[in-house]
Design an enzyme around this catalytic site. Structure first.
Site, PDB file in Angstrom:
ATOM      1  N   LYS A  10      63.653  36.859  47.900  1.00 32.25           N
ATOM      2  CA  LYS A  10      63.854  36.737  49.348  1.00 32.25           C
ATOM      3  C   LYS A  10      63.697  38.094  50.008  1.00 32.25           C
ATOM      4  CE  LYS A  10      67.942  38.900  50.124  1.00 32.25           C
ATOM      5  NZ  LYS A  10      68.123  40.036  51.053  1.00 32.25           N
ATOM      6  N   VAL A  99      64.908  44.156  40.094  1.00 32.08           N
ATOM      7  CA  VAL A  99      66.351  44.120  39.883  1.00 32.08           C
ATOM      8  C   VAL A  99      67.022  45.146  40.788  1.00 32.08           C
ATOM      9  CG1 VAL A  99      68.192  44.469  38.190  1.00 32.08           C
ATOM     10  CG2 VAL A  99      66.053  43.356  37.508  1.00 32.08           C
ATOM     11  N   ALA A 104      67.270  39.778  46.118  1.00 38.34           N
ATOM     12  CA  ALA A 104      68.101  38.662  45.647  1.00 38.34           C
ATOM     13  C   ALA A 104      67.605  38.055  44.348  1.00 38.34           C
ATOM     14  CB  ALA A 104      68.228  37.586  46.728  1.00 38.34           C
ATOM     15  N   GLY A 105      67.160  38.893  43.412  1.00 38.98           N
ATOM     16  CA  GLY A 105      66.693  38.369  42.138  1.00 38.98           C
ATOM     17  C   GLY A 105      67.790  37.661  41.365  1.00 38.98           C
ATOM     18  N   SER A 107      70.505  36.297  42.632  1.00 43.26           N
ATOM     19  CA  SER A 107      70.846  35.086  43.371  1.00 43.26           C
ATOM     20  C   SER A 107      69.818  33.987  43.130  1.00 43.26           C
ATOM     21  CB  SER A 107      70.930  35.402  44.872  1.00 43.26           C
ATOM     22  OG  SER A 107      71.981  36.305  45.137  1.00 43.26           O
ATOM     23  N   ALA A 108      68.548  34.372  43.087  1.00 42.52           N
ATOM     24  CA  ALA A 108      67.498  33.385  42.813  1.00 42.52           C
ATOM     25  C   ALA A 108      67.686  32.772  41.435  1.00 42.52           C
ATOM     26  CB  ALA A 108      66.127  34.050  42.921  1.00 42.52           C
ATOM     27  N   ASP A 140      73.786  35.210  48.886  1.00 40.24           N
ATOM     28  CA  ASP A 140      72.368  34.870  48.990  1.00 40.24           C
ATOM     29  C   ASP A 140      71.987  33.637  48.173  1.00 40.24           C
ATOM     30  OD1 ASP A 140      71.802  37.009  50.661  1.00 40.24           O
ATOM     31  OD2 ASP A 140      71.266  38.359  49.017  1.00 40.24           O
TER      32      ASP A 140
END
Length: 301
Positions: A10, A99, A104-105, A107-108, A140
């Site tokens: 994101k 990272v 938002a890695g 969160s994804a 997120d």
């Protein structure tokens, strides 16, 4: 049996930040967009819960949290508790989202884990329940479930999907050195002791978004965390200036940074900007379009 779920990075097209609340969170008015840089989370049936992670060349494996506190495992345990069943399964995560980069890695990945567990365990969890569980994992994570373009309020977890008629082209430049989100927010508090209780509205950004015009959107991009991020890392300001000199319409720190994203006028414009930045010595330069879908199944059971 196994399932693979794709989760998108994101960016924040608008990030208005208000004065810190008594609970330690900052009120936000933000507009998220999911873009085509993604992680894939595969989940297979197993008797216990495990996690294996593979990272792209531009990611330091040591920067990825491991062990029981990894957000993928926490998501699985949270959904299992909600469903009243054991948390079991073998996760295999393939990471391409930077990272600690403001994209938002984690969160994804959490959103993808919720979807993967729900489908593989055949829980058929209601969407509202999944969103509530996502909010418990991080601000997120609900957006990472929804994807596309959306407005976030509260601390970012109250998500409203938006119509987005545009097809937007982005260049993203990650940093080898991370930048702590709590440190950026703390620096915001130090620089802005007079910050309003109500965060700056995203109305101007929403109006620009509705036109589908890249130049109009570029002018409306806004991030209240950009000033503190650049104050902590002046090289980010230099990177923004360089990307704009290479043809980008606008450069912006992504979330709390340190990834910087550039809005371009077209696919060709994105390629030219990326080539210019690579020629300037930036080893990792990614191009992506948005908006794209939130966490979704790409290889079904």
């Amino acid at each position: 049996m196994s399932i693979t779920v794709r989760a998108a990075a994101k960016i924040n097209l608008h990030l208005g930040v208000g004065r810190v609340r008594d609970d330690g969170f900052h009120p936000l008015d933000t507009v998220y967009q999911a873009i085509g840089i993604h992680d894939d989370i595969a989940l297979s049936l197993a008797d216990d819960l495990s996690l294996t992670t593979h990272v792209a060349d531009h990611i330091d494996p040591a920067a990825v949290p491991s062990g029981a506190d990894n957000i993928v495992l926490r998501a699985a345990r949270l959904l299992a508790e909600h469903a009243g069943r054991p948390a079991t399964g073998a996760f295999e995560v393939r990471k391409d989202i930077p990272v600690a980069g403001g994209m938002a890695g984690g969160s994804a990945d959490a959103a993808a884990a919720l979807v993967a567990c729900d489908r593989l365990w055949d829980l058929q969890t209601f969407d509202d329940d999944l969103l509530a569980l996502a909010a418990r994992l991080g601000s997120d994570v609900p957006f990472s479930l929804v994807g596309g373009t959306a407005r976030g309020r509260g601390r970012g977890e109250v998500v409203e999907a938006l119509a987005d008629p545009g097809s937007w082209w982005w260049v993203a430049v990650p940093s080898a050195e991370g930048l702590s989100t709590p440190a950026v927010y703390a620096h915001f508090d130090a620089l802005r002791p007079d910050a309003p209780e109500v965060p700056p509205s995203s109305d101007e950004l929403l109006a620009a978004l509705a036109t589908g015009e890249p130049l109009r959107l570029a002018r409306a991009l806004h991030n209240d965390l950009q000033e503190p991020a650049i104050d902590l890392r002046p090289d980010l300001g230099d990177l923004i200036a360089r990307g704009e000199s290479e043809g980008a319409l606008r450069g912006l720190v992504s979330g709390s940074g340190p990834t910087v994203v550039f809005l371009c006028d077209s696919a060709d414009g994105a390629r030219e900007t990326a080539l210019g930045l690579a020629g300037a010595g930036h080893e990792v330069v990614l191009t992506a379009t948005g908006p794209v879908a939130g966490a979704h199944v790409v290889v079904p059971v």
